[in-house]
Design an enzyme around this catalytic site. Structure first.
Site, PDB file in Angstrom:
ATOM      1  CB  SER A   9      -0.928  -0.049   1.272  1.00 11.04           C
ATOM      2  OG  SER A   9      -2.116   0.963   1.333  1.00 11.04           O
ATOM      3  CG  ASP A  41      -2.657   3.930  -1.657  1.00 13.38           C
ATOM      4  OD1 ASP A  41      -3.249   3.961  -2.614  1.00 13.38           O
ATOM      5  OD2 ASP A  41      -2.716   3.151  -0.500  1.00 13.38           O
ATOM      6  CG  ASP A  78      -3.081  -0.510  -2.303  1.00 16.28           C
ATOM      7  OD1 ASP A  78      -2.779   0.641  -1.993  1.00 16.28           O
ATOM      8  OD2 ASP A  78      -3.580  -1.448  -1.892  1.00 16.28           O
ATOM      9  CG  ASP A 109      -6.132   0.502  -0.922  1.00 20.19           C
ATOM     10  OD1 ASP A 109      -5.265   1.613  -0.794  1.00 20.19           O
ATOM     11  OD2 ASP A 109      -6.101  -0.253  -0.214  1.00 20.19           O
TER      12      ASP A 109
END
Length: 442
Positions: free
Chosen positions: A100, A241, A243, A245
């Protein structure tokens, strides 16, 4: 063996638990758990742009293949794209290889069930037990081993899906948008989505090299985004960010709107459209009191859960909400997604702007109370159990009374104690926060 935290498995690459050996066992254990029925089983695996993804991806693949599960590899893609692909492809499991917002040294494994939702605590404990006992009953016979293949059009599928969430009666034509993809999973698909909806797009953070994910870019470091918005005279800046999400958004004046502000806009827009369900919004303990007070003015409630978007999602599913999220920018709109999606959240904010015909700075709906967040690293046993720490926290809570609140917890992803202090008086919460940090550090 404790592997799972608040958002899957996470750690420093090539050290436990983020080793090829453990990734192999995770693939075997998770695959064994989801071998249900006589059909040909499949797992979808995506990753972000970290160098260590080249180690974790083939290890997981080998684990799934070993228990007879086919693997569909989609390469660098946002986490929410995995959740979408698992459902659309009728797969049995989805995996996102990502840490992440962490730096490149870390990596992680997030698992999604066939319904596109992150696995429950119970399912994760069962996988941990299988790995701890090294108990893999479902290893396939030689003629039943799985196969692996690449899905070439995965990016196009997600682009079309994301665009479909933006109202067909609206367009982004005439808007100049800066998007910072954090040199991460959305570096290719992110800019294209906004371009294809008509915007003029200036993309930054789109040159991943395996080491620069989240480095001085993205939602954890939005300063360059804000500078670029001002320099280019853009209408809005979008920071994802690693990833994709989560999202933070910068207005035309270079000021950041966090997840709380974005949820206020989206909740208001959905209420006006008659599409909001559940009578309010689900957030975590980190969300600002200002958001709660604003929602009350428009007859909406706010329910707080434990920190972690998975707990927000669980409460939404159990109680009929279709909007929830975190101050950090994880925003879940369950009419579209089963997990946080930074791109789709940004599209809903843009829809609100276009309907209102206002700049983003004019769309802010509440003033946040002063809130401080401090992260204190520690080793070994958590210091929260120490008497002097408990005493400092109790004293601060008594001083604050009903004029603010404290929220202190261990991070679920890093060896940190997170101290949040919120109140009407900034000087007071600074002083109280300092006292607690001093006690923890001691």
């Amino acid at each position: 063996m404790k592997l799972f935290g608040t958002d899957g498995i996470r750690g420093t690459a090539n050290t436990p638990p983020m080793t090829a050996d453990i990734a192999l066992k995770v693939g075997m254990a998770a695959g064994q758990q989801f071998l249900r029925g006589e059909h040909r089983h499949r797992a979808v695996i995506a990753k972000d742009t970290r160098l260590s993804g080249y180690m974790i991806e083939p290890a997981l693949t080998a684990g799934f293949i070993a228990v007879g599960m086919d693997v569909v590899l989609v390469g660098p893609m946002p986490t929410p794209a995995v959740a979408m692909l698992v459902r659309s492809m009728r797969a049995d499991l989805g995996v996102m290889i990502s840490a992440s917002h962490n730096s490149y040294q870390d990596n992680g494994i997030k698992l999604f069930g066939p319904d596109g939702y992150k696995l429950s605590d119970e399912a994760e404990r069962e996988i941990e037990t299988l790995i701890s006992n090294n108990h893999f009953e479902a290893l396939a016979k030689p003629d039943k081993l799985g196969r692996a293949k690449r899905l070439d059009d995965a990016q196009g599928r997600y682009i079309e899906f994301a665009k479909s969430t933006f109202p067909k009666t609206l367009t982004l034509e005439g808007l100049k948008i800066v998007i910072d993809c954090a040199n991460g999973a959305a570096y290719h698909v992110g800019p294209l989505i906004f371009q294809e909806l008509g915007a003029e797009v200036i993309a930054i953070g789109i040159e991943p090299n395996g080491f620069n994910i989240n480095h001085e870019c993205g939602s954890t470091a939005p300063e360059n985004l804000c500078k670029t918005v001002l320099r280019e005279k853009a209408d809005i800046g979008i920071a994802l960010d690693g990833d994709a999400d989560r999202v933070l958004i910068c207005d035309e004046k270079g000021q950041i709107a966090d997840g709380d502000q974005l949820m206020a806009m989206i909740a208001t827009h959905c209420q006006n459209m008659g599409t909001l369900r559940g009578g309010g919004v689900v957030t975590t303990q980190m969300s600002n009191i200002g958001l709660e007070r604003y929602l009350e003015t428009i007859d909406l409630g706010m329910t707080r859960t434990r920190v972690g978007d998975r707990y927000v999602v669980e409460h939404m599913r159990a109680h009929g909400f279709n909007l929830g999220g975190e101050q950090s920018g994880h925003i879940i709109m369950s009419d579209y997604t089963t997990t946080g999606d930074g791109i789709i959240a940004a599209l809903q904010v843009l829809a609100y702007m276009q309907v209102k015909k206002r700049k983003l700075s004019k769309c802010r709906l509440f003033t946040a109370l002063p809130q401080l967040l401090r992260n204190i690293p520690y080793r070994g046993t958590s210091p929260l159990a120490q008497p002097q720490v408990k005493k400092a926290i109790a004293s601060a809570e008594k001083t604050l009374g009903n004029k603010g609140r404290l929220f202190i917890r261990e991070s679920g992803t890093e060896p940190l104690i997170r101290v949040m202090a919120e109140g009407e008086n900034l000087a007071q919460i600074e002083k109280l926060s300092d006292e607690i940090v001093k006690a923890i550090s001691a």
